[in-house]
Design a protein around this motif. Structure first.
Motif, mmCIF file in Angstrom:
data_model
loop_
_atom_site.group_PDB
_atom_site.id
_atom_site.type_symbol
_atom_site.label_atom_id
_atom_site.label_comp_id
_atom_site.label_asym_id
_atom_site.label_seq_id
_atom_site.Cartn_x
_atom_site.Cartn_y
_atom_site.Cartn_z
ATOM 1 N N ARG A 111 9.833 -2.438 -8.028
ATOM 2 C CA ARG A 111 9.276 -3.770 -8.227
ATOM 3 C C ARG A 111 8.114 -4.354 -7.074
ATOM 4 O O ARG A 111 7.136 -4.809 -7.366
ATOM 5 N N GLU A 163 6.606 -2.617 -5.267
ATOM 6 C CA GLU A 163 5.415 -1.721 -5.085
ATOM 7 C C GLU A 163 4.329 -2.149 -6.098
ATOM 8 O O GLU A 163 3.152 -2.165 -6.136
ATOM 9 N N ARG A 164 5.147 -2.324 -7.436
ATOM 10 C CA ARG A 164 4.069 -2.745 -8.551
ATOM 11 C C ARG A 164 3.567 -4.109 -8.448
ATOM 12 O O ARG A 164 2.492 -4.332 -8.707
ATOM 13 N N GLU A 184 -0.348 -4.982 -8.368
ATOM 14 C CA GLU A 184 -0.997 -6.073 -9.036
ATOM 15 C C GLU A 184 -1.792 -6.990 -8.119
ATOM 16 O O GLU A 184 -2.917 -7.428 -8.565
ATOM 17 N N SER A 200 3.498 3.623 -15.238
ATOM 18 C CA SER A 200 2.461 2.893 -15.132
ATOM 19 C C SER A 200 1.206 3.544 -14.043
ATOM 20 O O SER A 200 1.586 3.977 -13.198
ATOM 21 N N ALA A 209 0.452 1.589 -10.818
ATOM 22 C CA ALA A 209 1.158 1.506 -9.550
ATOM 23 C C ALA A 209 1.079 2.709 -8.594
ATOM 24 O O ALA A 209 0.456 3.794 -9.163
ATOM 25 N N PRO A 259 8.187 1.559 -13.117
ATOM 26 C CA PRO A 259 7.061 1.068 -12.522
ATOM 27 C C PRO A 259 6.372 1.899 -11.754
ATOM 28 O O PRO A 259 5.143 2.166 -11.675
ATOM 29 N N THR A 260 7.051 2.790 -10.827
ATOM 30 C CA THR A 260 6.390 3.915 -10.168
ATOM 31 C C THR A 260 6.508 5.248 -10.648
ATOM 32 O O THR A 260 5.722 6.231 -9.951
#
Length: 775
Positions: A478, A480-481, A485, A659, A662, A718-719
């Motif tokens: 989270r 890293e995401r 962003e 994603s 990311a 996310p990663t």
């Protein structure tokens, strides 16, 4: 004469055209509750079959792609094409059989008549090798499903029995595992494909249909409960129900048991036939004169053998030739020789243990332990000839569960084994069986319950540690995401702009943390995120817009609104008050200098042009990309306190949703890194990774070439990272999707087969005997 009769037969319309053929007519007489059950089951099975055929297409294509010869490749491609063409026919035949099963419940005597016909047909024909393999595969599916869904199927059977005139039991229940598996096997006879491909199809049917029948049983049972059909049925009810049913259920149960015994003996007979072609059945004929050793005496002799000091015999049980050992013991009885059937059973079990001892999925010390169960299992097989086909046999279940649990066990040397509680537990179970097992197979049930209790405790401990590991990885993902962003948003705002140090520092070192926390906690769709981005945009404009007359008036109105917004945002994340005051003093000087230069030419975004204001000239302008990420440590602290993001357990679903924004590359030393170019999407190893499921076990080599075992715990959305843990739940590795595909392709990682060990060994023996016979 045959020539004249044959065309006639092809055009004959039977007078009694399969009394089952007009099933749709008979189905009209089903009670309403049974109609709803049939419709719900049909709907569920249609969805499961759709998944099956989709996966079959992919699996056969993969096998063709991995084939080592043109002949094998053509075999799988032809099979894939045949399955595609016959898909609708297979589905139609399968559901027609399902309807016939329901219709048979309305005609007393019809179900028994069909079974007698099928049994007699089986007795009239010899089972060929291919048919034997299919029979074993079907029987394995049925046994596993009956064990897995035993209570749900019993409840459904009893409820159906309340609604129809025919006595319903496990064998003739149209939604039972017997009927569903047999129905698919019968439908698959229409496929003109090689037995290898057909067995692949059966394995996929087991995985994508049979193992997922639980939801269907739960649903249809609930339907009948809602219809007030035995709503209070509990776990102990089947026995009481059978007692009230009188003598007829007992006869049906006896008939069912007799039929199963015939089928089991038929499997053993066919195995013995294959074995005799290899020359394995002739030795007892040459072993000497005298009457054959009684089975009871042989079991007693084996009991003495199983209590010998195995460690002194073979240093691990992998060098003992058990058939030879038994023949040596029999010779000591002088006048007697081995019974032919018993010797064949000994040879078959020994061949299965040869496979087990060669299995790469288990560590050598664990194979040595399991190898010591060879003589006890020979005793079981001699006493119970249905052992080879009875999937629910306690001895088979114990061996399977020990092997499945040992899949992730890592050998740490002799000293480590003495301290390893899992190894010591398996050793204790093996020693108990060797010391105490005579003829009561109940010891296998007791050992299985004891081992399951131990495993449950170990799993609870591992789950706690694994959840902590995944929570930490989730927070990191989270973080890293969110950081990605924020960086992307600020880069868009400052694209082509040159910021003075005051504005640049406030934006990237202070306001970026506000954006990071908002993104982490509320996401990029929230109003707070949009407002914080708008403030950042206003800050950039105030530091870069040309100062003509209109913009000067706009800046004069903006500053009194912008500064409180920025201050409130920084205070909301408890930003250092002293540093905040210093930043606002520098920003105030920047704004004042810009207002003074309103009459001068407006500065452009070109780096070569410089403003004339001394404050601006004395500062160093920096592109946003060159600013170091000073908030990394604080971001990590915030991420650790952030709510947990959902961890995806199904890797195939997660891989599609990874994603691209990311940072998917891993900075950890644990992550496999390759300098080669990207793998093409068509690479079969990429598809293999997409089909991986949570809980799959792997053997992995580290940089020093040391092998260790790990389990796929989750894939972080996310990663896009695949997280691997050991038996204790501790993280031992992580991979990206492409990194994992590369590792599988290079052999650095290998998927371990978590199928039931006994069944795999039996299939291997059948395959070897079949190959020997073909040669």
């Amino acid at each position: 004469m045959n020539d004249s009769v044959q065309p006639q037969r092809e055009n004959v319309v039977p007078l009694n055209p399969e009394r089952r053929q007009p099933a749709t007519v008979s189905l009209a007489r089903l009670p309403a509750a049974m109609h709803s059950v049939r419709d719900r089951a049909r709907q569920t099975l249609q969805g499961l079959l759709r998944d099956l055929f989709d996966k079959a297409d992919d699996s056969l294509f993969e096998l063709a792609d991995q084939a080592t010869s043109n002949q094998e490749q053509n075999l799988y491609f032809d099979s894939m094409r045949e399955v595609r063409l016959q898909r609708r026919t297979l589905e139609h035949t399968f559901f027609l059989g399902l309807d016939r099963g329901f219709a048979a419940l309305l005609e007393p005597g019809e179900s028994n008549r069909q079974q007698r016909e099928e049994a007699s047909l089986e007795e009239l024909s010899l089972v060929q090798n291919d048919e034997l393999e299919q029979m074993v595969a079907t029987e394995s599916m049925v046994n596993k499903a009956n064990e897995q869904f035993a209570e749900a199927v019993q409840h459904l059977t009893l409820r159906m029995d309340q609604l129809v005139p025919v006595k319903v039991y496990q064998k003739n229940n149209p939604l039972g595992a017997d009927a569903i598996c047999t129905g698919f096997t019968e439908a698959a006879k229409a496929l003109k494909i090689d037995v290898k491909a057909k067995l692949v199809l059966f394995k996929l049917f087991d995985k994508w249909v049979v193992s997922r029948l639980g939801s269907m049983y739960e649903s249809v049972n609930q339907q009948l409960i809602d219809a007030n059909i035995l709503p209070s049925l509990k776990a102990g009810a089947p026995a009481a129900r059978r007692q009230r049913a009188g003598a007829q259920p007992s006869r049906a149960a006896r008939a069912e048991r007799a039929q199963r015994e015939d089928e089991s003996n038929q499997v053993l007979h066919t195995l013995r036939d294959l074995l005799s072609n290899q020359g394995g059945a002739s030795q007892s004929q040459d072993s000497g004169a005298g009457e054959s050793l009684d089975t009871q005496d042989l079991v007693h002799l084996l009991s003495q053998a199983q209590q010998q000091d195995w460690a002194s015999l073979d240093q691990g049980a992998d060098a003992v030739n058990v058939p030879q050992l038994v023949r040596g013991l029999v010779k000591n009885t002088r006048r007697q020789s081995l019974n032919q059937v018993d010797e064949d059973v000994i040879n078959l079990v020994s061949m299965m243990f040869e496979f087990i001892l060669d299995d790469r999925n288990l560590a050598s010390p664990m194979k040595a332990l399991l190898g010591r169960l060879q003589i006890p299992l020979i005793k079981v097989a001699i006493a119970d000839k249905s052992f080879f086909s009875k999937g629910g046999h306690p001895a088979r279940r114990l061996l399977n569960e020990l092997a499945m649990a040992a899949l992730g066990w890592q050998d740490t040397g002799e000293e480590g084994r003495r301290k390893d509680t899992f190894y010591q537990k398996v050793d204790q179970i093996v020693q108990t069986i060797l010391a105490e097992f005579e003829s009561d197979v109940g010891i296998f049930d007791r050992m299985l319950l004891d081992f399951r209790a131990y495993q449950e405790k170990e799993r609870r401990r591992a789950r706690i540690l694994e959840q902590r590991t995944l929570d930490a990885e989730d927070g990191k993902a989270r973080s890293e995401r969110a950081r990605a962003e924020v960086d992307a948003a600020l880069k868009r705002l400052t694209q082509g702009q040159t910021l003075a140090v005051a504005a640049n520092t406030l934006l990237y070192e202070a306001w970026s943390k506000v954006l990071f926390i908002i993104c982490l906690k509320q996401g990029t769709d929230s109003d707070d995120w949009r407002e914080a981005l708008e403030s950042a945009e206003q800050l950039v404009w105030s530091a870069t817009a040309p100062m003509d007359r209109d913009n000067r008036q706009k800046l004069l109105k903006l500053v009194p609104e912008l500064l409180p917004q920025l201050r409130a945002g920084l205070e909301s994340i408890a930003y250092n008050p002293y540093e905040m005051n210093q930043l606002f003093k520098q920003l105030e000087q920047l704004h004042l200098s810009r207002l003074r230069e309103a009459s001068l030419p407006a500065p452009t975004a070109e780096p070569s042009q410089k403003g004339s204001d001394p404050v601006v000239n004395d500062t160093v302008a920096a592109e946003p990309e060159t600013v170091p990420e000073a908030n990394a440590e604080a971001a990590a602290d915030e991420a650790a306190q952030a709510p947990v993001f959902q961890v995806v357990g199904d890797a195939s679903e997660a891989a599609a949703e990874t994603s691209v924004e990311a940072d998917g590359s891993a900075s950890d030393a644990e992550v496999g890194v390759s300098d080669d170019g990207p793998l093409p999407a068509s690479d079969p190893h990429m598809a293999l990774v997409s089909n991986l499921t949570q809980g799959s076990w792997f053997e992995r080599q580290d940089e020093q070439g040391q092998a260790f075992r790990c389990r796929l715990a989750a894939m972080i959305k996310p990663t896009g990272k695949y997280i691997f843990v050991n038996r204790s739940g501790m993280k031992v590795a992580e991979e990206t999707r492409e990194g994992l595909a590369r590792a599988l392709k290079s052999g650095r990682m290998r998927i371990l087969d978590d199928g039931m060990l006994f069944d795999r060994a039996l299939e291997a023996v059948i395959g070897n005997l079949r190959s020997s016979r073909a040669r």
